[in-house]
Write a protein that holds these residues in place. Structure first.
Motif, PDB file in Angstrom:
ATOM      1  N   VAL B 186     -11.596   3.838   7.499  1.00 27.23           N
ATOM      2  CA  VAL B 186     -12.126   3.915   8.867  1.00 27.23           C
ATOM      3  C   VAL B 186     -13.392   3.068   8.969  1.00 27.23           C
ATOM      4  N   GLN B 187     -14.207   3.148   7.915  1.00 26.74           N
ATOM      5  CA  GLN B 187     -15.441   2.359   7.891  1.00 26.74           C
ATOM      6  C   GLN B 187     -15.120   0.856   7.939  1.00 26.74           C
ATOM      7  N   ALA B 188     -14.092   0.464   7.157  1.00 23.26           N
ATOM      8  CA  ALA B 188     -13.710  -0.951   7.137  1.00 23.26           C
ATOM      9  C   ALA B 188     -13.207  -1.391   8.512  1.00 23.26           C
ATOM     10  N   LEU B 189     -12.438  -0.501   9.141  1.00 27.45           N
ATOM     11  CA  LEU B 189     -11.934  -0.812  10.482  1.00 27.45           C
ATOM     12  C   LEU B 189     -13.098  -0.939  11.456  1.00 27.45           C
ATOM     13  N   ARG B 190     -14.034   0.003  11.371  1.00 27.24           N
ATOM     14  CA  ARG B 190     -15.205   0.004  12.258  1.00 27.24           C
ATOM     15  C   ARG B 190     -16.044  -1.262  12.012  1.00 27.24           C
ATOM     16  N   ASP B 191     -16.279  -1.578  10.733  1.00 32.88           N
ATOM     17  CA  ASP B 191     -17.060  -2.777  10.412  1.00 32.88           C
ATOM     18  C   ASP B 191     -16.339  -4.027  10.898  1.00 32.88           C
ATOM     19  N   GLY B 192     -14.996  -3.990  10.775  1.00 32.95           N
ATOM     20  CA  GLY B 192     -14.194  -5.140  11.204  1.00 32.95           C
ATOM     21  C   GLY B 192     -14.357  -5.400  12.695  1.00 32.95           C
ATOM     22  N   LEU B 193     -14.482  -4.317  13.474  1.00 33.46           N
ATOM     23  CA  LEU B 193     -14.633  -4.468  14.921  1.00 33.46           C
ATOM     24  C   LEU B 193     -16.005  -5.026  15.275  1.00 33.46           C
ATOM     25  N   ASP B 194     -17.004  -4.697  14.433  1.00 30.64           N
ATOM     26  CA  ASP B 194     -18.382  -5.126  14.702  1.00 30.64           C
ATOM     27  C   ASP B 194     -18.683  -6.524  14.211  1.00 30.64           C
ATOM     28  N   ARG B 195     -17.816  -7.008  13.310  1.00 35.35           N
ATOM     29  CA  ARG B 195     -18.113  -8.228  12.583  1.00 35.35           C
ATOM     30  C   ARG B 195     -18.194  -9.429  13.536  1.00 35.35           C
ATOM     31  N   THR B 196     -19.350 -10.129  13.489  1.00 32.41           N
ATOM     32  CA  THR B 196     -19.493 -11.307  14.359  1.00 32.41           C
ATOM     33  C   THR B 196     -19.713 -12.570  13.546  1.00 32.41           C
ATOM     34  N   ASP B 197     -19.979 -12.428  12.254  1.00 29.00           N
ATOM     35  CA  ASP B 197     -20.187 -13.628  11.436  1.00 29.00           C
ATOM     36  C   ASP B 197     -19.028 -13.773  10.454  1.00 29.00           C
ATOM     37  N   GLY B 198     -18.998 -14.905   9.790  1.00 28.05           N
ATOM     38  CA  GLY B 198     -17.997 -15.115   8.743  1.00 28.05           C
ATOM     39  C   GLY B 198     -16.595 -15.187   9.306  1.00 28.05           C
ATOM     40  N   ASP B 199     -15.631 -14.955   8.426  1.00 23.44           N
ATOM     41  CA  ASP B 199     -14.227 -15.089   8.822  1.00 23.44           C
ATOM     42  C   ASP B 199     -13.687 -13.744   9.272  1.00 23.44           C
ATOM     43  N   LEU B 200     -12.426 -13.526   9.031  1.00 22.11           N
ATOM     44  CA  LEU B 200     -11.771 -12.313   9.486  1.00 22.11           C
ATOM     45  C   LEU B 200     -12.228 -11.102   8.678  1.00 22.11           C
ATOM     46  N   ALA B 201     -11.906  -9.920   9.212  1.00 15.15           N
ATOM     47  CA  ALA B 201     -12.314  -8.696   8.536  1.00 15.15           C
ATOM     48  C   ALA B 201     -11.614  -8.581   7.184  1.00 15.15           C
ATOM     49  N   PRO B 202     -12.362  -8.172   6.137  1.00 21.07           N
ATOM     50  CA  PRO B 202     -11.716  -7.978   4.842  1.00 21.07           C
ATOM     51  C   PRO B 202     -10.895  -6.695   4.860  1.00 21.07           C
ATOM     52  N   PRO B 203      -9.905  -6.601   3.984  1.00 24.91           N
ATOM     53  CA  PRO B 203      -9.153  -5.348   3.928  1.00 24.91           C
ATOM     54  C   PRO B 203     -10.035  -4.212   3.419  1.00 24.91           C
ATOM     55  N   ALA B 204      -9.597  -2.982   3.679  1.00 32.03           N
ATOM     56  CA  ALA B 204     -10.365  -1.818   3.222  1.00 32.03           C
ATOM     57  C   ALA B 204     -10.514  -1.861   1.705  1.00 32.03           C
ATOM     58  N   PRO B 205     -11.669  -1.372   1.170  1.00 35.78           N
ATOM     59  CA  PRO B 205     -11.865  -1.415  -0.279  1.00 35.78           C
ATOM     60  C   PRO B 205     -10.842  -0.527  -0.984  1.00 35.78           C
ATOM     61  N   PRO B 206     -10.465  -0.909  -2.221  1.00 34.39           N
ATOM     62  CA  PRO B 206      -9.505  -0.068  -2.932  1.00 34.39           C
ATOM     63  C   PRO B 206     -10.124   1.284  -3.254  1.00 34.39           C
ATOM     64  N   SER B 207      -9.289   2.309  -3.254  1.00 30.44           N
ATOM     65  CA  SER B 207      -9.825   3.639  -3.548  1.00 30.44           C
ATOM     66  C   SER B 207     -10.071   3.777  -5.035  1.00 30.44           C
ATOM     67  N   THR B 208     -11.029   4.635  -5.378  1.00 31.98           N
ATOM     68  CA  THR B 208     -11.366   4.824  -6.792  1.00 31.98           C
ATOM     69  C   THR B 208     -10.256   5.565  -7.517  1.00 31.98           C
ATOM     70  N   ILE B 209      -9.520   6.369  -6.782  1.00 33.00           N
ATOM     71  CA  ILE B 209      -8.416   7.105  -7.399  1.00 33.00           C
ATOM     72  C   ILE B 209      -7.262   7.168  -6.393  1.00 33.00           C
ATOM     73  N   THR B 210      -6.106   6.785  -6.856  1.00 28.27           N
ATOM     74  CA  THR B 210      -4.974   6.725  -5.931  1.00 28.27           C
ATOM     75  C   THR B 210      -4.366   8.115  -5.757  1.00 28.27           C
ATOM     76  N   PRO B 211      -3.662   8.337  -4.656  1.00 22.96           N
ATOM     77  CA  PRO B 211      -3.010   9.636  -4.476  1.00 22.96           C
ATOM     78  C   PRO B 211      -2.044   9.958  -5.615  1.00 22.96           C
ATOM     79  N   GLU B 212      -1.397   8.897  -6.160  1.00 23.64           N
ATOM     80  CA  GLU B 212      -0.458   9.143  -7.270  1.00 23.64           C
ATOM     81  C   GLU B 212      -1.210   9.688  -8.478  1.00 23.64           C
ATOM     82  N   ALA B 213      -2.368   9.055  -8.777  1.00 20.89           N
ATOM     83  CA  ALA B 213      -3.161   9.512  -9.927  1.00 20.89           C
ATOM     84  C   ALA B 213      -3.641  10.931  -9.686  1.00 20.89           C
TER      85      ALA B 213
END
Lengths: 168, 364
Positions: B186-213
């Motif tokens: 959600v934070q990445a999405l929110r930051d992506g909407l606010d982003r005015t510099d640089g290129d396109l929004a980066p994807p959300a950061p990888p989680s420290t632990i996956t649901p499978e783990a």
């Protein structure tokens, strides 16, 4: 809003917005789950209709509901099934064999899947032909910021796909 | 391929996919789901509270029951209070973090969702304080009240500590595998909407632990819990030997913590049985069975106490006693142990208890 009024508005919305909702489901769900997401969008629109205050047009309002539902649904689906990142494998899953039928649409599906969620929402609004002021209102930014973002998406698309065209 | 051609191709394909049967199906399904929606909400609310509410009368009764030890009653009271607090706290948390309005602009939707997810993370991170600790604290008090400082108390304490740790780990896993990635997205999405510099929004950061783990770890914990549970049952079943119920005494009464026993109408202070001093037997009984009811065990399960201490008696024992009022110790040999005598002692205690008297006869 009476029940009859609510039902009438829902049917009207469905008549006008069904293709858009189908597109949103196509952009945010894997092939096997698109019907579920489409159903969830319809349900959320129905539930939210009671709170529609008329601040925006009904179509703009419904687009916001559909987009927010898709983003929320996608996050829930990720924790339910697996984390989806725009990797090649996931793009393949997202586009699916039964997905798009034309070459243009196939390219588009892959491109959509490669974008971050915020950019995907912006591109979706553009593809659906939503006017920039209205699109900016839906994502909660200014028309200028929306256009800037869209032009970056356009540049990226052209960087990725023009050379392929030139090769042919 | 022209970027400007994409919109029309996209809309054409979606128009073709949006069929009339699909529309009718959407209407029908929506009506059905709306009907189910409220029952789902009520069911969720009920599920969250039903365990805590069900526990309240059970532990409430234990807190009220005057035959329980005072500390045991305090522990039960703590659990009742904790259950009430948990129901209130969960209700409050749910009300204070409503889902964001689904028709809000995307940016506002993200802001509200972020606040909500942060609150849920804090709620789960502090679950040890507001959920687990009050319950296990109450259970520990109850156990100490029942057994005192003894082996059963230490076993239960270890079990509660393990449960506390396991539940805490499971909750932290839920935070790390579910809520933290959700917040990051959600934070990445929110930051992506606010982003005015640089290129396109980066994807959300990888989680420290996956649901499978997280699921794998959860399953491992489940198997550990199950193994300990099954192991405990097997251990207690294997050690639950049906010892003979025999006693060498006609009656038992207590001077403080010292047993006095009656043999052939004569009362004696008991000093030792088969060379095992009363002091040693008392310490062993307290440690092994725990609690203020160790005297009951001493009166009714003397055979088991001696056997588990490694001095299994036969049908006759040697008693070292001092007649009440005398000072000279006597050794009484070949005193028969019988089931009849043991049942007389048991019935005497039960009769006193039924009459509302203390279970143990004393010299006071």
């Amino acid at each position: 809003m009476t029940a009859a009024e609510r039902q009438r508005r829902f049917h009207e919305l469905l008549d006008r917005s069904q293709p858009r909702w189908v597109g949103i489901a196509r952009a945010y769900a894997q092939d096997a789950e698109r019907d579920d997401l489409l159903q969830e969008i319809a349900l959320q629109v129905w539930r939210s209709l009671e709170g529609f205050r008329g601040d925006a047009s009904l179509d703009t309002w419904a687009y916001r509901v559909a987009l927010n539902t898709a983003l929320g649904w996608r996050r829930k689906a990720q924790t339910r099934v697996k984390r989806i990142t725009p990797s090649d494998a996931d793009v393949a899953e997202l586009t699916g064999d039964r997905g798009s039928e034309t070459e243009v649409a196939r390219v588009l599906d892959r491109f959509l899947a490669s974008l971050a969620e915020a950019d995907r929402a912006v591109l979706l609004l553009h593809l659906d032909g939503v006017a920039p002021p209205e699109a900016a209102e839906i994502v909660g930014s200014t028309p200028g910021a929306y256009r800037t973002r869209l032009s970056r998406i356009r540049r990226r698309f052209e960087e990725n796909h023009q050379p392929q065209e030139a090769d042919r | 391929m022209n970027f400007d051609q994409l919109g029309q191709a996209w809309r054409d394909e979606n128009e073709a996919a949006a069929t009339a049967p699909q529309r009718d199906e959407l209407i029908a399904q929506t009506c059905r789901k709306v009907e189910r929606f409220w029952s789902t909400i009520v069911g969720r609310d009920l599920r969250e509270s039903v365990v805590a509410i069900a526990l309240m009368p059970i532990f409430g009764w234990m807190a009220w029951d005057p035959t329980n030890e005072p500390l045991e009653r305090v522990g039960a009271g703590v659990i009742v209070a904790a259950c009430g607090f948990i129901v209130y706290w969960m209700h409050r948390a749910r009300r204070s973090t409503p889902p964001p309005p689904i028709d809000a602009p995307l940016r506002d939707y993200c802001d509200t969702e972020l606040v909500r997810v942060e609150k849920q993370i804090k709620l789960l991170e502090s679950v040890l304080v507001w959920y687990i600790a009050p319950i296990t604290g109450g259970l520990t008090l109850m156990s100490f009240g029942r057994y005192g400082w003894s082996l059963p108390f230490l076993c239960e304490l270890a079990l509660y500590a393990f449960l506390t740790w396991g539940l805490h780990v499971l909750n932290q896993l839920a935070v790390r595998s579910g809520l933290v990635p959700l917040r990051d997205q959600v934070q990445a999405l929110r930051d992506g909407l606010d982003r005015t510099d640089g290129d396109l929004a980066p994807p959300a950061p990888p989680s420290t632990i996956t649901p499978e783990a997280a699921r794998r770890i959860g399953w491992r914990l489940f198997w550990v819990f199950l193994s300990i549970g099954v192991g405990g049952i097997v251990y207690f079943a294997s050690t639950d030997i049906d010892y003979p119920k025999r006693s060498p005494f006609d009656a038992v009464r207590w001077r403080g913590e010292d047993p006095e026993v009656r043999l052939d109408h004569e009362w004696y202070e008991l000093d030792a049985i088969n060379g095992q001093s009363v002091e040693e037997l008392r310490r062993f009984t307290r440690w092994t069975f725990g609690g203020p009811r160790w005297k009951k065990r001493f009166e009714e399960d003397l055979f088991e106490i001696l056997a588990r201490k490694g001095h299994r008696p036969g049908y006759r024992v040697e008693l070292t006693v001092t007649p009440v009022g005398a000072t000279e110790q006597q050794v009484l040999e070949d005193i028969p142990m019988s089931e009849e005598k043991r049942w007389v002692i048991y019935r005497a205690g039960a009769t006193r208890e039924e009459a509302g008297l203390p279970r143990f006869e004393t010299t006071d």
